[in-house]
Each structure stands twice: as C-alpha cells, then as structure tokens.
Design a protein around this motif. Structure first.
Motif, PDB file in Angstrom:
ATOM      1  N   UNK A 563       0.818  -1.212   0.000  1.00 55.65           N
ATOM      2  CA  UNK A 563       0.000   0.000   0.000  1.00 55.65           C
ATOM      3  C   UNK A 563       0.854   1.266   0.000  1.00 55.65           C
ATOM      4  N   UNK A 564       1.967   1.225   0.715  1.00 55.47           N
ATOM      5  CA  UNK A 564       2.877   2.371   0.709  1.00 55.47           C
ATOM      6  C   UNK A 564       3.391   2.613  -0.702  1.00 55.47           C
ATOM      7  N   UNK A 565       3.782   1.537  -1.367  1.00 53.19           N
ATOM      8  CA  UNK A 565       4.259   1.640  -2.758  1.00 53.19           C
ATOM      9  C   UNK A 565       3.157   2.176  -3.667  1.00 53.19           C
ATOM     10  N   UNK A 566       1.969   1.610  -3.562  1.00 51.65           N
ATOM     11  CA  UNK A 566       0.878   2.027  -4.445  1.00 51.65           C
ATOM     12  C   UNK A 566       0.486   3.483  -4.205  1.00 51.65           C
ATOM     13  N   UNK A 567       0.604   3.940  -2.971  1.00 49.32           N
ATOM     14  CA  UNK A 567       0.297   5.339  -2.674  1.00 49.32           C
ATOM     15  C   UNK A 567       1.285   6.264  -3.384  1.00 49.32           C
ATOM     16  N   UNK A 568       2.555   5.894  -3.372  1.00 45.33           N
ATOM     17  CA  UNK A 568       3.563   6.685  -4.071  1.00 45.33           C
ATOM     18  C   UNK A 568       3.277   6.715  -5.573  1.00 45.33           C
ATOM     19  N   UNK A 586       8.592  13.951   1.532  1.00 44.49           N
ATOM     20  CA  UNK A 586       8.879  13.156   0.346  1.00 44.49           C
ATOM     21  C   UNK A 586       9.977  12.136   0.561  1.00 44.49           C
ATOM     22  N   UNK A 587      10.765  12.312   1.604  1.00 47.11           N
ATOM     23  CA  UNK A 587      11.788  11.310   1.958  1.00 47.11           C
ATOM     24  C   UNK A 587      11.166   9.939   2.148  1.00 47.11           C
ATOM     25  N   UNK A 588       9.876   9.883   2.474  1.00 43.86           N
ATOM     26  CA  UNK A 588       9.227   8.588   2.706  1.00 43.86           C
ATOM     27  C   UNK A 588       9.280   7.725   1.456  1.00 43.86           C
ATOM     28  N   UNK A 589       9.230   8.320   0.276  1.00 47.03           N
ATOM     29  CA  UNK A 589       9.271   7.524  -0.948  1.00 47.03           C
ATOM     30  C   UNK A 589      10.633   6.864  -1.126  1.00 47.03           C
ATOM     31  N   UNK A 590      11.686   7.563  -0.730  1.00 46.76           N
ATOM     32  CA  UNK A 590      13.030   6.976  -0.758  1.00 46.76           C
ATOM     33  C   UNK A 590      13.121   5.816   0.233  1.00 46.76           C
ATOM     34  N   UNK A 591      12.529   5.979   1.402  1.00 39.49           N
ATOM     35  CA  UNK A 591      12.581   4.913   2.410  1.00 39.49           C
ATOM     36  C   UNK A 591      11.771   3.698   1.955  1.00 39.49           C
TER      37      UNK A 591
END
Length: 895
Positions: A563-568, A586-591
């Motif tokens: 879900x984290x991936x799909x949200x990005x 936006x650092x969350x997408x890198x993590x």
C-alpha cells in the motif's frame, strides 16, 4: 471568517499601493558614496537608503530598491528610519514618533571627516517632539555605520521607552519567479542577544555575500518588533519588515504586557541638554557558514551550545564562548531554571561551561563580560526526549482520539485536530481540511501519532491506529477501489449546508470563503502533498509488523508495504501537477524504495525508482527546483535533496543544501536555531491566523533531514550538524508538559506563546522521527561531544549514553559510521579511537522485540564489518536478544 487574502487580492493590494501619493522625494535625486565594502545610494530628500550594493556585485541590492517607486509614500519604512516612544518626566502616556509617518525633506548637515552624509530629522518628525534627532551615515575603520544622535532639547527629563531601527532589506518576493528571487532577494534572522546580538541577512541561494548588522556603540539588540504599520502588503510572498529595538519598555507596558519578552525591557532617561547616540554597522560575511568566523574577526562574542539551545533535562549540555574579554558573571533566569558551571576550557581561546536544564520552560543566560558587554543566550528546557515523545503519543491517542458512531463525514475513528485553548477537538472549521483529516493541517495529528510509533512503539496506541488505518484512512481518506484506487482525498469534512441535515454546521449558511470546500472539491485527488502522509502511515505499520512480534495484527507487513508503494505511484498518476514539485515528507518515498529493494520486490522497486527519476531529472534541469503551490517555499527542498543525491545529481543537491542553509540559521537562541523559515501557515493551519515568522513550524524537522544527511557525508562539517540538530530538537521544543503539540510558536513579541491549534505539527514530527539519533564527534576545539547523548572518556574508550527518544541510531563521525536499528534499542555506544572498534550495548528483549535488526552505512574511510553473530538478510543483520543486555561489536576490516 478567514483572516487572510487570496492571491488575487494580495496582488490588488500592490496595485493600490502604487496609487498612494508619493512623499519620499525621489524626484530630488540621490546621494552616492562608497565604502571599502559597499556602494551606497540615499534618496537625497530623506537620506534613507535607495540602494545598498556589495562592491563585488554592484548589480545586487540588499534593500528593496526595486520597489522604491511603489514604496515611496507615507508610512513606508526604509533603511535609515527611526521609531521612538517618549514621555516627558518619568510617568504618563507614551507618545509614538516615526521618521516614516509624515515624510518631508530633511535638513542636510555638513559631510566631513567620517561623516558621509548627515541630516537633522526635525522636518520629518512632529514639531512637539522633545528631542533633536540627527542621523549620520559614517565610515569608521572602513565600515559603514548608521548612527542616530538624540538630544533632549527641553528643560525636563525625557524617557526613551522604545527605540527601534527598522531593518529594511529585500525580502519582498512578490512577482518574482524562483530564479529572480534567488538572484535579487534576501532573508534575514535575528540573534536577540543584547550587546552580542546581530541580524544576519542571507542571499536566497546561500552561497556568498551574507550581510551582518552589528551594534554600534551602546545599541543592544533587546527585542525584534514587526513593523505591521508599514502598508507594504504582507502575505505568502512577503512576511513583513522588522525593527531592531534597543529599548522596549514602552511596548512591554502596553501591547506586550501579557507576553514574557526575550530580554528584560529597558528605557533610558535623558536629562535636559543630554545627548545619546545609537547605531548599527554593516559587515560582509560570505556564506552563512562563515558568519561566526566573521563575528570573531569583528571581535564580537560567539557562543556555541551543544547540542543546541533546546535542552532535555537528562542531557549534559555544553556552552562554549569566545570573546576578547573575560566573563565576569553568568546568571540564569528564571532562578534555578538552568545550572551552569565552568568546565576545562577548549582550545584556541574557547571557554567551556556545563549547562543542565532543571525547570521545564524558557530560560535565559545573561553573561556579563569584564568590559561591560552583556550577552543573553536563550534556552528552552524540555523533559527528556523519551518522556516528551511519550506525552505526545498519549495526548494524541486520548485527548485527540475521535470516536463517534454515525459521524456524517466518516472521520471515526481517528486522531483529529485539537484546540488547546478551548480544550476540545476541532470537528468544524471554515478551513475544512483542519477538521477533515487531510492536507497538512488536518492530517498532522494522525500522522504524528503514527510516526510516534516508529520512535517509541506502544501496543495500546498501535491498536487504535490500526483501526484508524483500516476503518478511516483506507476507503475514506484513501480510495480503496475502482480506477482511482490509492488516490488520497483533500478532506473528509466539507461544506454543503443545502444538502446536509439541519444542525450539521454551526458555520453560517451564507458564509462564502474559498476554503469552505464543497464535497466535490474536498474529495479531489489532485493535491500531491496529501500522499506522503498516507504513504508514511502504511510504511510505519509495515516496519512495525516486519521487525516486531505482535505489535501489528490487523494486516500483514506485505499489505502495508504494498500500500505504501501504491500510494507513491498513485501520487504521480492522480496528482501529476503538484507531484512535479518536492513534497513535504517526500523522503518517505526513498525509504519505501529502500525497503522494496531489501525485501526483493524488484519489480515494484524498479517502477517506483523510474517514476522518481523522472521527477529528479526535471529538478536537475531547473536552476532552483524548489517550486510548490506557493511562490517561494521552504518545504520541497527536503525531497529534492534526497532524490538528487540518490540519482547522482550532486550539483543540484549542493544547490539545494545551500538554499536550506540560507533560511535555516544557527544562533544562540532556541527559537531561531535550526528554525527553517515559514511565515504563512498560521493562515492555513493555525488558530491565530496571521502572517508571522513561525517558530519551529514543521519545516524545522523536515529540513533537518537533508542537512543531517549532508553532515553524514561530510563529517568534518560541524556547522551542518549544529543546524540540523537544531531543527531536530526544535521540533520537540513546542510540545507542552501535557503533550499537546501546536502548529508552531508565535514569534511576535506581543505573543511569544504556542498557537492553540494542533494544525500541521505532525509533518515536523515526521522529520524528528526519521532523524532521532545520536551523534558522536571529536571537535578540534571542543573535544569529544555528543548530540543526542551524554559522552565520557574511560580507559581509552569514548562512551555515549544515548538520550534520543528512539535510541535507534548512532553516527560516529571519526569513523564515518552510521548504525541504525529497525528493532531493538541502543543502551550504550563505545568507540575506541585508536583501533576504530565500536561496541554497542542493546536493551534486553521484550514481549514484542525478541530480535534486533541492525544496518550500517559508511561515509568513506575504512570499511567495517559486524563481529557479533547475526543473520544477514534484507540489507542488514538480525541479532537474537535475550533477557540480558546484548553486546554488538563492529570493527574495521583488516587490510
């Protein structure tokens, strides 16, 4: 009703300004002169500055000279003006005077000796003013000086209750694109430190030509006052002008009487015929990192606090001072708030002191030097970080926990916005997002509650938050099915008085403001800034489910990571316009990308990386890739830096870092140290909606991410650590003793208190959560110091007791070694400088954490390896814990 101007009205205000009668006297021409550093132009009629140019870059102007034709009417302040509050005798009403109120040509005085231009200001002041006021532009030892000479021309004593020198520099960004703003404009920050105070004026690009305004003679920086009577339109493109106040007693007795000022307010009595001079001088200082060096060269006091000036009560703080006069005394106020004791001095003339926070709240150190100079250093004492974060999590999941069956907007259960003045949840606001659980102002509380679990997990709180994610976030805030699946709505709360049952709203049905979104607007998926909040929620629950046992039970770790991936991915698909900008958090997408790769989800990882590279490549094509929905912003830089670095756009990463350092200073004052500039979000997320420099708004924590990432790449750059850690602890500085966290702290001297709304604080706590770590440094002058821990030397080892709330990360600067724990807690870190060996003591296992998961990275230097038994997987090491403490050894690889 909303108390702020839409963009079109703001632009109209500038047009109206141009129609005001011109009184500055520009038609009479200018006076020009040069100093070794500057080329200066004055309006001849007023002798105020029309241009202040560094000689090395004569096309650049520190002042808003490009606005002079618009800002040429009564009430407009310019560099060279003066404000006063006076009274004859020692009692009675204060009378206000300003050289800008009613412009009339001043009487020129002879320019001879050190005087470059001089004037008697009587013509532009009321006839009944009891003082003669003269102004001189002077050259002293090669430096430009602005000096005022005040003389009591009456037969009675005159009390000067307020004296302000307007600091008018070009922070007007209206109508400029980012390239123009970075070339033409400045930002400025105060050190309100009495005789040691100064104003630093920095270029937006942060590279060079910083300007220092220093006291001249007895002109302490006592207070910093907004010039809100200046009619220049304030808004998202202009935060307003301020004045350097030498005396402030008259304000403290009136407008500021309910506030606690930064410094003790003063006044001065002028006897009949007595004169007194006040002034400032102007010095070039290079890049922001060079400011303290320039202060030392100018023989000014310099103070360096470690770990800064937000001081947790369990931290052994240090204060280093250098000045060419000895310290006579140091006094802490309020009494007993701080203890300060001399320590063995550092090298190169630095005097060292141990500082310990005793009483929660603001505190001030007043340093008296033998030459008579007085310096104040401003601290905020807080509870230990772990207690502060625990209080925060408890407040969010109790006082802010909203559970109401049948809520018409589908917000139950959730962590909802809170008004700490009314002591109640915010279920309705004419900025609908605040009550609608999305956007920064509405998502801030639940985002903070979830990020708190990544620092200090609590099973009872996690159980509530799992319900929030399963029942409210998934399927309501975030679309759960159909072609728009994974899209994120702007708000669950909306305004539809004609279609909702009577009693739904207390907002008047005829109120028409743009922020009262109808359902269609509230449910829009097009605002990209909402997506990182949701992605972070899924990611935290993934981490907790993956690395702990029994903390998360509602869904599998794989579900949350997917879900984290799909949200990005949904962000770039459904919100492409704003997705081209850097996002807050936006650092969350890198993590997420790192974890996808570690989990072997290569297809997902490749797709996410490809989308992020498109964005980074776009940024790399721009001179200053910091656009947003605002004309200028301080929040997109975080993500721009992270991806620029990841994809090898080193030059763009450097541009980004320099821009951050331009608006994120380090000064001996907790409110401004590490405080990333923001001045309009009280309008959009605060309870007191006004344009005002915000103290530790969420930009502090978010901008600390790239600054500390840069430090770990450059461990010799101590300045980066100080700035970054200032932002980290600044994030905690506004949390109350009970655990309420506000949008920010109000900087206006009439306020100096927290805002009452929780607002968008959670974005800042995201920054704290991903930055919470301990840093061990050997400084050439200060010796071994630690940020986020207490350090001692023992038997050729350097030991650190971590005090950061998470106790989940440590950077050992001499080794360039960055150790992170996704599970387990650091109890003690030991470093042997000669061998480079690192020993880490971990807490015993608990019911939810039978194993530790450790990763480490290096910033160059010699390579390290894990000597302790551990299972290598997912890019790290899984280490069995027991009911006893576990020692982990990391050592240099043998050559």
């Amino acid at each position: 009703m909303l108390l702020f101007l839409p963009l079109q009205l703001f632009a109209q205000s500038w047009k109206d300004l141009a129609q005001r009668p011109a009184t500055l006297g520009m038609e009479q021409g200018t006076i020009s002169f040069q100093t070794p550093s500057f080329q200066v132009e004055l309006v001849k009629a007023s002798q105020t500055v029309s241009g202040l140019h560094p000689k090395a870059e004569p096309a650049f102007d520190y002042t808003p000279g490009d606005r002079l034709k618009v800002r040429n009417s009564n009430g407009m302040y310019h560099l060279g003006d003066l404000t006063l509050r006076l009274r004859e005798g020692r009692s009675g009403q204060w009378e206000s005077f300003s050289t800008a109120s009613e412009r009339k040509p001043v009487q020129a005085l002879p320019a001879k000796g050190p005087v470059l231009a001089g004037a008697d200001l009587a013509n532009t002041l009321p006839a009944d003013i009891p003082l003669t006021v003269k102004r001189f532009w002077e050259l002293e030892q090669g430096q430009l000086v602005l000096r005022f000479e005040l003389t009591n021309r009456t037969t009675n004593p005159v009390e000067i209750g307020a004296l302000g020198i307007p600091m008018i520099f070009n922070n007007v960004l209206e109508g400029k694109n980012l390239v123009q703003a970075h070339a033409q404009s400045v930002l400025y920050d105060p050190y309100i430190g009495q005789d040691a105070g100064y104003l630093q004026v920095t270029r937006l690009h942060g590279r060079d030509s910083s300007l220092l305004v220093l006291p001249y003679g007895a002109s302490p920086f006592e207070a910093y006052n907004p010039l809100n009577d200046d009619p220049t339109p304030r808004g998202i493109a202009f935060e307003g002008f301020h004045e350097w106040m030498v005396h402030s007693k008259a304000f403290a007795e009136t407008e500021w009487k309910t506030a606690v000022p930064w410094n003790q307010p003063t006044s001065v009595i002028l006897k009949p015929g007595e004169s007194r001079s006040y002034g400032v001088r102007f010095v070039l200082a290079g890049a922001p990192q060079n400011i303290e060096k320039e202060l030392m060269q100018q023989k000014r006091p310099v103070a360096v606090g470690i770990p800064g000036y937000v001081l947790p009560q369990d931290v052994n703080g240090k204060l280093f001072i250098t000045y060419n006069s000895n310290v006579r005394s140091i006094k802490a106020e309020p009494e007993g708030a701080l203890t300060i004791t001399p320590s063995p001095s550092g090298k190169n003339g630095w005097k060292a002191y141990a500082v310990k926070g005793q009483k929660w709240g603001r505190a001030r150190l007043t340093i008296q030097y033998e030459d008579g100079l007085v310096q104040t250093v401003h601290y905020k004492v807080i509870k230990p970080e772990s207690e502060t974060v625990t209080d925060y999590g408890k407040f969010l999941t109790t006082k802010q926990w909203f559970e109401k069956e049948g809520d018409r907007f589908g917000r139950s259960p959730s962590v909802i916005s809170y008004d700490n003045e009314k002591k109640q949840q915010v279920l309705e606001d004419n900025r609908v997002w605040i009550a609608g659980l999305s956007d920064e102002g509405g998502a801030g509380s639940w985002l903070g509650a979830i990020m708190k679990q990544s620092v200090l997990p609590n099973k009872a709180e996690i159980d509530k938050l799992q319900r929030f994610v399963d029942e409210t976030l998934w399927g309501r805030i975030q679309v759960a099915e159909g072609p728009d699946k994974y899209g994120v709505r702007k708000s669950l709360f909306y305004y539809a008085p004609d279609s909702m049952p009577p009693g739904t709203y207390s907002i008047p049905a005829n109120q028409k403001v743009w922020s009262l979104w109808p359902r269609k607007e509230a449910y829009s998926l097009g605002r990209s800034y909402n997506y990182p909040h949701v992605a972070a929620a899924h990611w935290v629950l993934y981490r907790l489910a993956r690395h702990h046992k029994g903390l998360v039970t509602a869904q599998s770790w794989d579900w949350y990571l997917s879900n984290a991936y799909e949200t990005a991915m949904a962000m770039v698909r459904l919100a492409p316009h704003y997705a081209e900008f850097g996002q807050m958090e936006g650092t969350i997408f890198y993590m997420i990308l790192k974890d996808l790769k570690a989990e072997g989800k290569n297809e997902m990882g490749s797709m996410l990386e490809a989308e992020m590279k498109k964005r980074a490549a776009h940024w790399a094509s721009l001179p200053y890739p910091f656009g947003s929905e605002m004309p200028w912003d301080s929040t997109g830089q975080e993500e721009v830096y992270i991806w620029s670095l990841f994809f090898g756009y080193e030059e763009k990463a450097d541009v980004t870092l320099n821009a951050i350092l331009a608006y994120m200073p380090t000064v001996p004052h907790w409110a401004y140290n590490g405080n990333a500039r923001r001045y309009w979000d009280f309008l959009y997320a605060g309870g007191l909606p006004r344009v005002e420099r915000m103290i530790h708004h969420y930009g502090s924590g978010l901008n600390a991410i790239p600054v500390l990432a840069a430090y770990r790449r450059q461990p010799d750059n101590f300045y980066l650590l100080r700035v970054g850690y200032g932002g980290v602890l600044g994030t905690l500085s506004t949390i109350t003793e009970e655990g309420f966290a506000p949008a920010a702290f109000h900087s206006y001297p009439a306020s100096l208190h927290n805002d009452n709304l929780s607002g968008d604080y959670g974005s800042g706590f995201f920054g704290y959560a991903v930055n919470s770590a301990t840093y061990l440094v050997r400084h050439r002058d200060f010796g071994w110091v630690s940020f986020g821990g207490n350090v001692r030397e023992k038997n050729q080892w350097v030991e650190v007791q971590p005090t950061a709330a998470g106790r989940s990360g440590v950077f050992i600067a001499p080794a360039g070694l960055w150790v992170s724990l996704q599970a387990g807690k650091l109890k003690k870190i030991s470093f042997h400088p000669s061998s480079g060996q690192v020993r880490i003591l971990l807490d015993p296992a608990d019911a939810f954490t039978p194993k530790s998961f450790l990763t480490f990275e290096q910033a160059g230097g010699e390579k390290y390896t894990l000597k302790t038994k551990g299972t290598k997987q997912r890019g790290g090491y899984e280490i069995e814990l027991s009911d006893q403490e576990t020692e982990v050894i990391i050592a240099r690889l043998k050559k």
